[in-house]
Design a protein around this motif. Structure first.
Motif: not given
Length: 355
Positions: A127-129, A188
Motif C-alpha cells: 500500500r505504501s508503494r 518516501v
C-alpha cells in the motif's frame, strides 16, 4: 500476511466449511509456505493425543469454550466469543499474491456472512508503494504545470515554450533514469528529488531559451551554440554546487538520508547534462527547420513590465550604508534563529525517554 476474519459466530453453520475452503485454497497460492489459523492449533483430545478445532466432536459452543482452557495459546488466534479469528500466511508473498489472498477471502467468507480484512507488513508495504507512486505522479504533474505556467508568462512564443518544456521534461527523465540504472530506489525521502530536478532543469531551460532568443534577434550566427557557451558553464556550476550539497548528506548515519544525498547528486548532474544536450538539440532543430526569425520571433513579453527589478540596484546605490547595515542585522537575526533551532533540537533530544 494477516487475514482478520470477523462475524457473529465463527462456529456457526457454514462458517467452519468456509474456513476450511479458504485454508485449502491458500495452500495452492504461489509463494505460500505455511498457513497458521485457529484450526492449526493442536488441542488435547483427552486421550493423550492431539486434535484440532475442526475435528472436535460435539456442539462448538461447548467444545470451543473448553479448548481455551485446555490450550491457552488458542486465544492468540481466536477470540473467546468466537467473533474474530486470525489467519497468518507465511512465505514469499508479493503484490499479486496479496490480491489473490484478498479475493479468496472475500469469495470464501461472503457466503457465510463473515467479513475478512487482509493486513500485515507486506500489505502495508504494498500500500505504501502504491501511495508513493501516486504522490510521485501528483508532485511531478503539479511541478510540470507550474513550471510550464512560469515559462509561458516569462516567454511569449509557442516554439520557445515548447523548447523549454521539452528540455525540462527530458532532464527529469535522464535524472530518474540514471537512478534506476544505478540501482537507487525511490522512497518516501527521495521522492522529492524529481521535483528538485524539475525546478533546476526548468531554470536552466529558461535561461538557455531566453539566450537563444536574444542571440537570434541580433543576427548572431549559430545562436544555439553561442548560448550554450555563454549559459552552459553557469548552469553546470550551479548544479555542481547543489550536487555537492546533496552529496554531503552521504555523511549521515541514516541509510535513507545518505542514499538520498548520493542518488540526488548523481541524478542532478545527469539531468543537467541532459538539459544542456536537449536544449541544444531542440534549439538547433528549430533553427534549421524554421529559421531564427520564426523559431524565435519578436514578442512583447510582459515579464519586464510586470517584474522590473532595476529598482534594486538603484536603491542599493542610493543608500549603500543603510543597505549594508540592514544586511548585517538580517545576517545576525538569521544566525540567532539558527542557533536557537540547534538548542531546541538538542534539548528535545535530551528529553526523549531512554530504554
Amino acid at each position: 500476511v494477516l487475514v482478520l476474519v470477523e462475524g457473529k459466530d465463527l462456529a456457526g453453520p457454514g462458517a467452519i466449511e468456509a474456513f476450511e475452503t479458504f485454508l485449502i485454497d491458500l495452500q495452492f497460492l504461489d509463494g505460500v509456505s505455511a498457513v497458521l489459523s485457529p484450526f492449526s492449533v493442536p488441542l488435547p483430545d483427552g486421550q493423550g493425543g492431539l486434535t484440532t478445532l475442526a475435528e472436535l466432536e460435539g456442539a462448538p459452543e461447548e467444545t470451543w469454550a473448553r479448548s481455551f482452557l485446555d490450550q491457552p495459546e488458542l486465544a492468540r488466534v481466536l477470540s473467546q466469543d468466537r467473533s474474530r479469528a486470525l489467519v497468518t500466511v507465511l512465505g514469499d508473498v508479493s503484490g499479486p499474491s496479496i490480491a489473490k489472498i484478498r479475493d479468496l477471502a472475500q469469495s470464501a467468507f461472503a457466503g457465510a456472512g463473515l467479513s475478512a480484512e487482509v493486513t500485515g507488513l507486506p500489505v502495508v508495504l504494498e500500500r505504501s508503494r502504491e501511495l508513493l507512486a501516486r504522490d510521485f505522479l501528483l508532485l511531478n504533474v503539479i511541478g510540470i504545470t507550474l513550471g510550464l505556467l512560469v515559462v509561458a508568462i516569462a516567454v511569449q512564443g509557442a516554439w520557445l515554450v515548447l523548447q523549454m518544456f521539452a528540455t525540462a521534461i527530458s532532464a527529469v527523465l535522464w535524472g530518474l533514469g540514471a537512478l534506476g540504472w544505478m540501482g537507487f530506489e525511490i522512497n518516501v525521502v527521495s521522492i522529492s528529488l524529481s521535483v528538485l530536478i524539475l525546478a533546476v532543469s526548468t531554470s536552466d531551460a529558461v535561461h538557455l531559451g531566453l539566450e537563444h532568443h536574444r542571440l537570434a534577434r541580433v543576427s548572431r550566427s549559430a545562436p544555439v551554440f553561442a548560448a550554450l557557451r555563454r549559459i552552459g558553464p553557469a548552469a553546470l556550476l550551479t548544479s555542481v554546487t547543489t550536487a555537492l550539497a546533496l552529496a554531503s548528506l552521504g555523511l549521515s548515519e541514516s541509510g535513507v538520508i545518505a542514499g538520498m544525498g548520493l542518488s540526488g547528486a548523481l541524478a542532478l548532474m545527469v539531468a543537467t547534462l541532459g538539459c544542456l544536450a536537449t536544449s541544444t538539440l531542440v534549439g538547433t532543430t528549430l533553427v534549421h527547420m524554421l529559421g531564427p526569425q520564426r523559431a524565435f520571433p519578436v514578442s512583447a513579453s510582459a515579464t519586464r513590465r510586470v517584474v522590473d527589478w532595476r529598482w534594486l540596484p538603484r536603491a542599493g546605490l542610493s543608500a549603500p550604508r543603510t543597505i549594508a547595515g540592514l544586511g548585517v542585522l538580517a545576517t545576525l537575526a538569521m544566525v540567532a534563529a539558527f542557533l536557537s533551532c540547534l538548542l531546541y533540537t538538542s534539548d528535545a533530544a535530551d528529553d526523549r525517554p531512554r530504554v
